[in-house]
Write a protein that holds these residues in place. Structure first.
Motif, short mmCIF file in Angstrom:
data_model
loop_
_atom_site.label_atom_id
_atom_site.label_comp_id
_atom_site.label_asym_id
_atom_site.label_seq_id
_atom_site.Cartn_x
_atom_site.Cartn_y
_atom_site.Cartn_z
N MET A 97 15.66 4.55 -69.31
CA MET A 97 16.30 3.41 -69.99
C MET A 97 15.47 3.01 -71.21
O MET A 97 16.02 2.72 -72.27
CB MET A 97 16.42 2.20 -69.06
N GLY A 98 14.16 3.00 -71.06
CA GLY A 98 13.27 2.65 -72.17
C GLY A 98 13.38 3.63 -73.32
O GLY A 98 13.39 3.22 -74.49
N LEU A 99 13.46 4.91 -73.00
CA LEU A 99 13.61 5.92 -74.05
C LEU A 99 14.91 5.72 -74.83
O LEU A 99 14.93 5.77 -76.06
CB LEU A 99 13.57 7.33 -73.46
N VAL A 100 15.99 5.48 -74.09
CA VAL A 100 17.28 5.25 -74.74
C VAL A 100 17.24 3.96 -75.55
O VAL A 100 17.73 3.91 -76.68
CB VAL A 100 18.43 5.22 -73.69
N ALA A 101 16.62 2.91 -75.00
CA ALA A 101 16.53 1.64 -75.71
C ALA A 101 15.69 1.77 -76.98
O ALA A 101 16.04 1.21 -78.02
CB ALA A 101 15.93 0.57 -74.80
N SER A 120 19.02 0.66 -78.88
CA SER A 120 18.84 -0.78 -78.68
C SER A 120 18.66 -1.06 -77.19
O SER A 120 18.99 -0.22 -76.35
CB SER A 120 20.06 -1.56 -79.19
N VAL A 121 18.15 -2.24 -76.87
CA VAL A 121 17.94 -2.61 -75.48
C VAL A 121 19.27 -2.59 -74.73
O VAL A 121 19.37 -2.07 -73.62
CB VAL A 121 17.26 -4.00 -75.36
N ARG A 122 20.28 -3.13 -75.38
CA ARG A 122 21.60 -3.17 -74.74
C ARG A 122 22.10 -1.75 -74.43
O ARG A 122 22.63 -1.50 -73.36
CB ARG A 122 22.59 -3.89 -75.64
N PHE A 123 21.92 -0.83 -75.35
CA PHE A 123 22.40 0.53 -75.14
C PHE A 123 21.61 1.25 -74.05
O PHE A 123 22.11 2.19 -73.43
CB PHE A 123 22.37 1.33 -76.45
N GLY A 124 20.40 0.77 -73.76
CA GLY A 124 19.61 1.34 -72.67
C GLY A 124 20.30 1.19 -71.32
O GLY A 124 20.06 1.96 -70.39
#
Length: 147
Positions: A112-116, A120-124
């Motif tokens: 999730m952190g990598l995606v964020a 963005s945090v929301r997209f995580g």
């Protein structure tokens, strides 16, 4: 629209209060509802909550965090209980697999952190949405009665 410090404080508080509330309510609800039905309800609640997080409104996002916590509260205990009830002779193996699932869940927050970080945090939150989507698909599959 929520700064990271507020997100961390409010998000965690609402999420874990919802988890606590959901577990207590789950123990009461399971005395009236079959585990398979309740499992479907909790998965649907989890999907709804995660989708609400993507709404561009701070209050709806916070409500989504709470709803997600309510949904997540009983998923693990229900999966374990349903699996052991369906194959009591394999309770030890099921228990071992569930512990492995817990260890596997340790990969989700860094992912999730990598995606964020990349977006963005929301997209995580797309990462747990994909995971709960998979579980939702499994709720629609009729289990085999024997292996």
């Amino acid at each position: 629209g929520i700064d990271l410090k507020t997100w961390g404080l409010l998000g965690n508080a609402f999420f874990f209060i919802a988890i606590l509330t959901g577990r207590f309510l789950g123990s009461v609800i399971l005395s009236w509802v079959k585990p398979h039905s309740f499992f479907r309800i909790t998965v649907a609640l989890s999907v709804l909550g995660l989708l609400l997080i993507f709404v561009d409104n701070q209050m709806v996002t916070i409500a989504g965090i709470f709803v997600t916590g309510l949904g997540f509260a009983n998923i693990f205990p229900l999966i374990f209980s349903i699996a052991v009830d369906s194959m009591p002779e394999r309770a030890n193996e099921i228990s071992g697999l569930m512990v492995t699932a817990i260890a596997g869940g340790a990969f989700i927050p860094p992912l999730m952190g990598l995606v964020a970080d990349a977006s963005s945090v929301r997209f995580g939150f797309i990462v747990p949405l994909i995971g709960i989507g998979f579980i939702a698909l499994l709720t629609m599959v009729k289990p085999k009665t024997q292996l």
